[in-house]
Design a protein around this motif. Structure first.
Motif: not given
Length: 300
Positions: A63-71
């Motif tokens: 999900i972090a990759r899909m939403y391009r969120m810093r994780c």
């Protein structure tokens, strides 16, 4: 659909949120619930950083990759639950950004239950106000089990959480993958849209959804009832503890978290070890006991 509303009301009551304060829907499973819950958090806090433990379900990192969120991946304790000391360090290091926190209420491999109350205290200690953080609870397996165990962690919207999701094909045993997502009604208007094609508003991930899933969930909850669910929970815990004792009695290193039905044992060194372990597990109970078994390295 009346079946879906009935299911949602059941879980809203379980997680202590009023009917006029929640929004939810029946999903395809825990992953979609995580997709939606974290999306709600991101919409509330667009520049928020996603924090999750290294023992989180793989869907969180996807999900972090899909939403391009810093994780930020936070270390886990030996039990599988999040290390709040490291969480505190990570939060303080990024205090200029809001926090979107994924909490595993029962990790996939170890059944580690993140301490929601301790996490909230940690967030408060770091100086984050209620409008600077969002908590999503991945409650896939234990979300239905914990409420029936005395002294177990209580997941409740009376606490500052934003969303909760469970899977219906795990403990409830629905014949096809499904789940439930519940969030606060006030969050949904941020990204729900009127759709002319269906003459309605939509805020779901998939749009079109399976109409059978709400029926399966409604049937499972209705046919078992609160007493039936409670009995099944205690039966699962009893059998998990029995399995733990049997494995240890056979000289196999094993662990079991409190309030968990997931038995972890050392990684097999040969086929005979595997066969011995699985034979013990098979003797413990039937498929309906929902007793999960996982193999990990000797350093569990």
């Amino acid at each position: 659909m009346k079946f879906e509303v009935s299911v949602l009301d059941w879980f809203a009551k379980l997680w202590e949120i009023e009917k006029n304060e929640y929004w939810g829907y029946v999903t395809t499973g825990g992953t979609e619930g995580n997709l939606h819950g974290i999306l709600v958090g991101r919409e509330q806090l667009p520049d928020g950083i996603l924090y999750t433990s290294e023992d989180s379900h793989y869907s969180i990192f996807k999900i972090a990759r899909m939403y391009r969120m810093r994780c930020v991946k936070v270390a886990s304790l030996i039990s599988g639950e999040i290390d709040c000391a490291q969480l505190e360090t990570s939060l303080l290091a990024n205090k200029d950004k809001p926090a979107i926190i994924n909490l595993n209420i029962g990790t996939t491999l170890k059944g580690g239950i993140n301490d929601l109350d301790l996490v909230i205290k940690t967030i408060d200690k770091c100086g984050f106000t209620n409008d600077q953080f969002y908590i999503h609870c991945d409650d896939a397996l234990f979300g239905i089990m914990l409420p029936f165990m005395k002294q177990a962690l209580r997941i409740s919207f009376k606490k500052p959480i934003g969303s909760v999701t469970i899977s219906g094909h795990k403990f409830l045993g629905c014949p096809s993958p499904c789940g439930v997502l519940i969030t606060r009604l006030k969050y949904i208007n941020a990204f729900s849209r009127d759709v002319d094609y269906i003459a309605s508003r939509d805020a779901t991930i998939t749009g079109s959804r399976c109409g059978h899933a709400p029926v399966f969930l409604w049937y499972a909850l209705t046919i078992k009832g609160l007493t039936g669910l409670e009995n099944e929970v205690h039966n699962c815990i009893f059998k998990a503890r029995y399995l733990l004792n049997q494995l240890r009695g056979a000289g196999i290193g094993a662990m079991l978290n409190e309030y968990s039905n997931i038995v972890v044992f050392e990684r097999p060194l040969d086929d005979n070890f595997t066969l011995q372990s699985l034979c013990i597990a098979k003797d413990v109970g039937s498929r309906n006991c929902a007793c999960s078994i996982h193999k990990l390295s000797r350093n569990y």
